[in-house]
Structure formats: structure tokens, C-alpha cells
Design a protein around this motif. Structure first.
Motif, short mmCIF file in Angstrom:
data_model
loop_
_atom_site.label_atom_id
_atom_site.label_comp_id
_atom_site.label_asym_id
_atom_site.label_seq_id
_atom_site.Cartn_x
_atom_site.Cartn_y
_atom_site.Cartn_z
N ASP A 452 0.71 -1.18 0.06
CA ASP A 452 0.08 -0.04 -0.02
C ASP A 452 0.81 1.31 0.04
O ASP A 452 0.57 2.31 0.94
CB ASP A 452 -1.08 0.07 1.09
N PHE A 453 1.87 1.25 -1.05
CA PHE A 453 2.47 2.58 -1.08
C PHE A 453 1.94 3.77 -1.72
O PHE A 453 1.04 3.16 -2.59
CB PHE A 453 3.86 2.23 -1.69
N ASN A 454 2.44 4.76 -1.48
CA ASN A 454 1.66 6.13 -2.19
C ASN A 454 2.06 6.09 -3.53
O ASN A 454 1.06 6.38 -4.27
CB ASN A 454 1.96 7.25 -1.70
N ASN A 455 3.12 5.79 -3.90
CA ASN A 455 3.80 5.96 -5.47
C ASN A 455 4.81 4.73 -5.50
O ASN A 455 5.17 4.21 -4.70
CB ASN A 455 4.02 7.22 -5.97
N GLN A 456 5.29 4.81 -7.06
CA GLN A 456 6.51 3.91 -7.40
C GLN A 456 7.75 4.46 -6.74
O GLN A 456 8.64 3.61 -6.10
CB GLN A 456 6.40 3.83 -8.68
N HIS A 457 8.00 5.63 -6.66
CA HIS A 457 9.08 6.12 -6.11
C HIS A 457 9.51 5.72 -4.64
O HIS A 457 10.53 5.42 -3.99
CB HIS A 457 8.95 7.71 -6.12
N GLU A 458 8.41 5.85 -3.92
CA GLU A 458 8.19 5.49 -2.50
C GLU A 458 8.78 4.06 -2.11
O GLU A 458 9.55 3.60 -1.37
CB GLU A 458 7.00 5.98 -1.78
N TYR A 459 8.12 3.01 -2.95
CA TYR A 459 8.28 1.83 -3.19
C TYR A 459 9.64 1.42 -3.45
O TYR A 459 10.52 0.73 -2.87
CB TYR A 459 7.39 0.94 -3.98
N ASP A 460 10.35 2.18 -4.48
CA ASP A 460 11.73 1.95 -5.02
C ASP A 460 12.74 2.31 -3.91
O ASP A 460 13.62 1.59 -3.76
CB ASP A 460 11.86 2.47 -6.50
N SER A 461 12.48 3.47 -3.27
CA SER A 461 13.45 3.86 -2.37
C SER A 461 13.45 2.92 -1.30
O SER A 461 14.85 2.60 -0.65
CB SER A 461 13.22 5.36 -2.09
N LEU A 462 12.29 2.63 -0.63
CA LEU A 462 12.33 1.67 0.50
C LEU A 462 12.74 0.02 0.17
O LEU A 462 13.62 -0.27 1.03
CB LEU A 462 11.02 1.65 1.14
N SER A 463 12.40 -0.39 -1.07
CA SER A 463 12.79 -1.59 -1.04
C SER A 463 14.47 -1.70 -1.41
O SER A 463 15.08 -2.71 -1.05
CB SER A 463 12.13 -2.45 -2.31
N TYR A 465 16.45 0.13 -0.12
CA TYR A 465 17.28 0.39 1.05
C TYR A 465 17.12 -0.97 2.03
O TYR A 465 18.33 -1.50 2.61
CB TYR A 465 16.58 1.39 2.03
N ALA A 466 16.06 -1.81 2.01
CA ALA A 466 15.82 -2.92 2.55
C ALA A 466 16.98 -3.91 1.98
O ALA A 466 17.65 -4.81 2.65
CB ALA A 466 14.57 -3.26 2.59
N SER A 467 17.14 -3.74 0.73
CA SER A 467 18.04 -4.86 -0.07
C SER A 467 19.45 -4.59 0.30
O SER A 467 20.20 -5.39 0.72
CB SER A 467 17.80 -4.69 -1.70
N GLU A 468 19.71 -3.06 0.54
CA GLU A 468 21.07 -2.66 0.88
C GLU A 468 21.48 -3.08 2.23
O GLU A 468 22.59 -3.66 2.42
CB GLU A 468 21.25 -1.09 0.88
N VAL A 469 20.58 -3.05 3.31
CA VAL A 469 20.91 -3.73 4.61
C VAL A 469 20.71 -5.06 4.63
O VAL A 469 21.25 -5.68 5.91
CB VAL A 469 20.22 -2.78 5.64
N GLY A 470 20.50 -5.86 3.66
CA GLY A 470 20.45 -7.20 3.79
C GLY A 470 19.19 -7.99 4.40
O GLY A 470 19.16 -9.28 4.48
#
Length: 502
Positions: A452-463, A465-470
Motif C-alpha cells: 500500500d505505497f503511495n507511489n512507485q518512487h516510495e516503493y523503490d526507495s524503501l525496497s 534500502y531494505a536490500s542494501e541492509v540485507g
């Protein structure tokens, strides 16, 4: 459960699970502070060295500037480890962090040489009448430790470990059976995995079980840990006085002799010698191998008849040859290889689906088998692997130069850097992993689902970051959903990152 989960209870995680008052008490010993620093990942060491001479808190915004954005995962793991050990504390006034005051003082004393003279043991001033050589200590440690391993694999005509060792093997679920009689104990699935582990992991597995028994033995766990960490900082070949040890530490000497960590001529001896197994307790060296060549690397080159350079040759037709006469190494190979022929200095066998499945049923993983074969590979296999790698790099470099009109491109460099040294034949590695996948059809994970993200940019940035921290396990860009592992700290980091973006 995978071997990675079964053997995650290393000394680091044991320390993280201790109550905060116990951790703070541990940091009162300079030797413990130095040992814990050695066990930390490089990024965590960097943060400690950057703050150890700074009495003021460091603002978080400054802390994040110390590393590049590409190092987010390493930064997250380092801060997570430091917070779990309570080595860093939050400063609410400055909204920053600072080192634990007790740890900072004692670790700084270690670096400047201002610690108590007896913090790292008391050397015996008088020379020993019968000088003890390092080669003797290596042989002693080798015999004691291999006695335990031989007993676990069931090698015939081998000595039986002491009752304290047998009870520890049973307590750690490495062996099972009624009572602690040697004839009643049999190796367990966890025990099979134990045999393929690094020597330091094996030693710490037993020592952590020993620590779990401290309450039953009416021993102070802090005193026990401090002594173990002090052993890791002593000098090999030197003798140390027993008189300056506490009652708990003196009682530990008898047990540590059974593991091969210390040597004493008798129970009443006034001095003790740490062996190489003790002085490498907090070592992060990757050169320490697995049984029995692992022990050769750990305790010296003259303690075994088998080669220190590796003895195993694996062919693309799944045939295996091992130039060894060590009963221990042969017994370990028999865990996942169908041995067919034995000569005076060599054994021959075949890696089959049945032999690998038998090992998998015993709890051994494909990665452990592959790691064992790579570690014990014959030097000629490593030479051939290096030659193949050089040819691939040379071909890719020349191909990229030709396609770019004589000018090498950065993309070509990236592709060359992706090459890895393949010691084992690729078809062998792939097939062993495929045989494991036949049994591991479904995997389950506990975690959190973000949607339930507001837009694609919000999803891309959070996902991202989650990938970067493993912590990212699964993601679907079209549905704008992703799943992260069950980590409270990891979840908080993602939420903090989300609030910053807003």
C-alpha cells in the motif's frame, strides 16, 4: 534446520544474549575488551577506533558521513552488533552515540599500555627446569583434540576422552545415548555437522556448552569468560603463574587440559602453558581449516602424516582421490563419499546421489561439503583453477578491447572482476546443490510485508534500502510489495529511512 542456524551460537551471539549488567561487568577486564574488539566485523572496529579517544558523543548525521552510501549494509550490521553488545549508547541530549564508558577506558588502556600488569596473565620469572618447546605443545594439543574427533566418528582403537568431555558432548547434543558411558554414546545429526566445522567454531561450540554449565558448577560465568578471553591474548610457548588466578579459573585448568587448550605437567603444577588452540581463540584468520588438515594448520605442520597443502582431487566424472592415511580424514570423507578402494597412502571413492543424500539426512549441508572439498583440494587443482581463471580474464579483456575499437571499457573491467576462482569442477558443485534442492522444496521465513505505497518512487526507495541492509527476502515491483526478515532493528531502520524520505 540448516547448519548455519545450528552453529550461529558463536561467541558473538552468546555475548549478545547476555544481560546488560553482565556485559558491563565483562568490560571491566582489559583482556576481554581487546578480545571482543578482535571478534567484531571491520566496520564495527572502525567505529570503535574512531570514538575510543573521543569523550564526547558523535552526532548520527556525522556518523553516516563516515561511510559511502554503497556501504549501508556494512554500516547497518556494524551498528546492530555494537548495540546488541551495548558497546555504544544513545545520547539523548546531542541525539548521537558514544562508546560504553567502561569499555572505552579499559580498551584505551590496552592500546596505550596503561592496563594492570596482570591483566594479560603473569609470566613465570623463573625458567622451567624441563623446558617445554612449542612443538611439544602443538603435539599435545593435536592429540587431545583429535582424540575427541576420533571418538565422535567412531574410529576403532582410539583413546576415550575424559568424563567431563563426554558429558559436554552429550550436553551439546553432539552425541546421544543413556548415561555418559563411552559405549552408549552415538553421534547425532548436529555432531555430523560439527565435524565439518572450522576448528575455532568446534572449540567455541564446546566452550559455550561449558559456559552453560557454569551455574550447575557454581562458577561465575564472567570469571570463566574473562579467563577464556585472556587465554586468547597470551603468548605461545610462555609459561604463566597459576597463583594469580582465581579459584574458578584454577578449577577450569583441569577441563581445559582435556580440550588441549592448556598444558600442565600435573594438577599441582604452579605454572601452565597455553597451546595454539588457546592463543587462536579470538583469531579471525581464515587460514585455519577443518579436520584434520585444519588442526594441522592450527597446531603446526609436524603433528600429522597427511599433507598440509591439501590432499583431495575431484574429477568431473564424480570420482574422488585423497592422498591421506589419516583415519580421521578418511572417516570424515566417508560421511558423503562412497569409498571403494584404500591404499597405503590414498583412498578412492565416488560422489553419488546416495552418498550425498545420506549426508544431507545426517544434517550436513551442500555448502559444507563443497567448502570441505575446496579447503582440502590438492595444490594441483588450485594451480589448474588459477590457470583457467587467468585465461578467462585474458579472453574477456581482449574481447572487450576488440569490440571497443582498441580502447578498454569500464564495463569490461566489471565483467572481469566478476570471475571467481573455481577450484572444484562446476558440474560437481551444481549437482551437489541440486541434490540438496530435491529435499529442500519449501523454505519458510518470518518477517514483515510492506504494501500500500503511495507511489512507485516510495516503493523503490524503501525496497532498495531494505536490500542494501540485507533484510530484503522477496519483492514484486508491479504489485509494489516487498517482504523483509524478522529483525526488530532492521524494521526500525527501514521505518526511520521512510520517515526521512517523507
Amino acid at each position: 534446520m540448516s547448519s548455519g542456524n545450528l552453529f550461529r551460537a558463536t561467541v558473538n551471539e552468546y555475548l549478545e544474549g547476555l544481560p546488560r549488567p553482565v556485559q558491563s561487568k565483562l568490560y571491566e577486564a582489559p583482556a576481554t575488551c581487546l578480545s571482543i574488539f578482535r571478534l567484531l566485523p571491520p566496520m564495527a572496529k572502525f567505529y570503535i577506533m574512531s570514538m575510543v579517544f573521543n569523550d564526547h558523543a558523535v552526532a548520527l548525521r556525522d556518523l553516516y558521513k563516515w561511510t559511502k552510501p554503497s556501504a549501508n549494509k556494512l554500516q547497518f550490521e556494524a551498528l546492530k552488533r555494537l548495540k546488541a553488545l551495548h558497546l555504544i549508547e544513545d545520547d539523548r541530549q546531542t541525539k548521537g552515540i558514544q562508546l560504553n564508558a567502561t569499555f572505552r577506558k579499559n580498551f584505551r588502556d590496552c592500546l596505550t599500555g596503561s592496563q594492570d600488569p596482570n591483566a594479560f596473565g603473569t609470566l613465570c620469572i623463573l625458567p622451567d627446569k624441563n623446558k617445554v618447546e612449542i612443538s611439544f605443545l602443538d603435539t599435545f594439543a593435536s592429540q587431545k583434540w583429535e582424540t575427541i574427533l576420533h571418538f565422535m566418528v567412531g574410529t576403532e582403537s582410539t583413546a576415550t576422552p575424559s568424563k567431563s568431555v563426554l558429558s559436554l558432548l552429550k550436553k551439546g547434543e553432539l552425541m546421544e545415548g543413556p548415561g555418559t558411558s563411552a559405549t552408549n554414546l552415538k553421534i547425532t545429526n548436529i555432531g555430523f555437522q560439527f565435524l565439518l566445522q572450522d576448528v575455532n567454531v568446534q572449540i567455541w561450540t564446546l566452550l559455550l556448552q561449558y559456559l552453560n554449565l557454569t551455574q550447575d558448577l557454581h562458577m561465575d560465568p564472567v570469571d570463566v569468560l574473562n579467563f577464556l578471553f585472556m587465554l586468547g591474548s597470551l603468548e605461545l610457548g610462555k609459561s604463566y603463574m597459576v597463583s594469580n588466578l582465581s579459584d574458578t579459573q584454577i578449577s577450569m585448568l583441569a577441563d581445559l587440559r582435556d580440550y588441549g587448550l592448556v598444558y600442565q605437567r600435573s594438577d599441582n603444577s604452579t605454572r601452565f602453558y597455553p597451546t595454539r588452540l588457546a592463543t587462536t581463540l579470538t583469531s579471525d584468520s581464515a587460514a585455519i581449516k577443518t579436520p584434520s588438515n585444519a588442526l594441522e594448520q592450527a597446531v603446526g605442520p609436524d603433528t600429522s602424516t597427511s599433507s598440509n597443502q591439501g590432499s583431495v582431487i575431484v574429477e568431473t566424472n564424480f570420482k574422488l582421490y585423497s592422498y591421506t592415511n589419516s583415519p580421521l580424514e578418511i572417516a570424515i570423507l566417508n560421511l558423503f563419499v562412497h569409498l571403494r578402494t584404500r591404499f597405503s597412502n590414498m583412498v578412492c571413492g565416488q560422489i553419488t546421489r546416495e552418498s550425498i543424500r545420506r549426508a544431507l539426512y545426517n544434517g550436513i549441508t551442500a555448502d559444507q561439503i563443497i567448502k570441505f572439498l575446496e579447503t582440502h583440494a590438492h595444490p594441483q587443482m588450485k594451480i589448474l583453477a588459477k590457470e583457467r581463471l587467468d585465461k578467462k580474464i585474458e579472453f574477456d579483456t581482449s574481447h572487450n578491447i576488440n569490440t571497443a575499437g582498441g580502447a578498454p571499457q569500464s564495463k569490461g573491467k566489471d565483467s572481469v572482476s566478476q570471475h571467481k576462482l573455481e577450484i572444484l569442477p562446476p558440474n560437481i558443485v551444481d549437482q551437489i546443490r541440486l541434490w540438496q534442492l530435491e529435499l529442500d522444496r519449501i523454505q519458510t521465513y518470518e518477517g514483515y510485508l510492506f504494501k500500500d505505497f503511495n507511489n512507485q518512487h516510495e516503493y523503490d526507495s524503501l525496497s532498495s534500502y531494505a536490500s542494501e541492509v540485507g533484510d530484503l527476502i522477496w519483492s514484486d515491483k508491479k504489485k509494489m510489495k516487498f517482504f523483509v526478515s524478522l529483525s526488530e532493528i532492521g524494521l526500525n531502520q527501514v521505518m526511520v529511512f521512510a520517515n526521512k524520505k517523507k
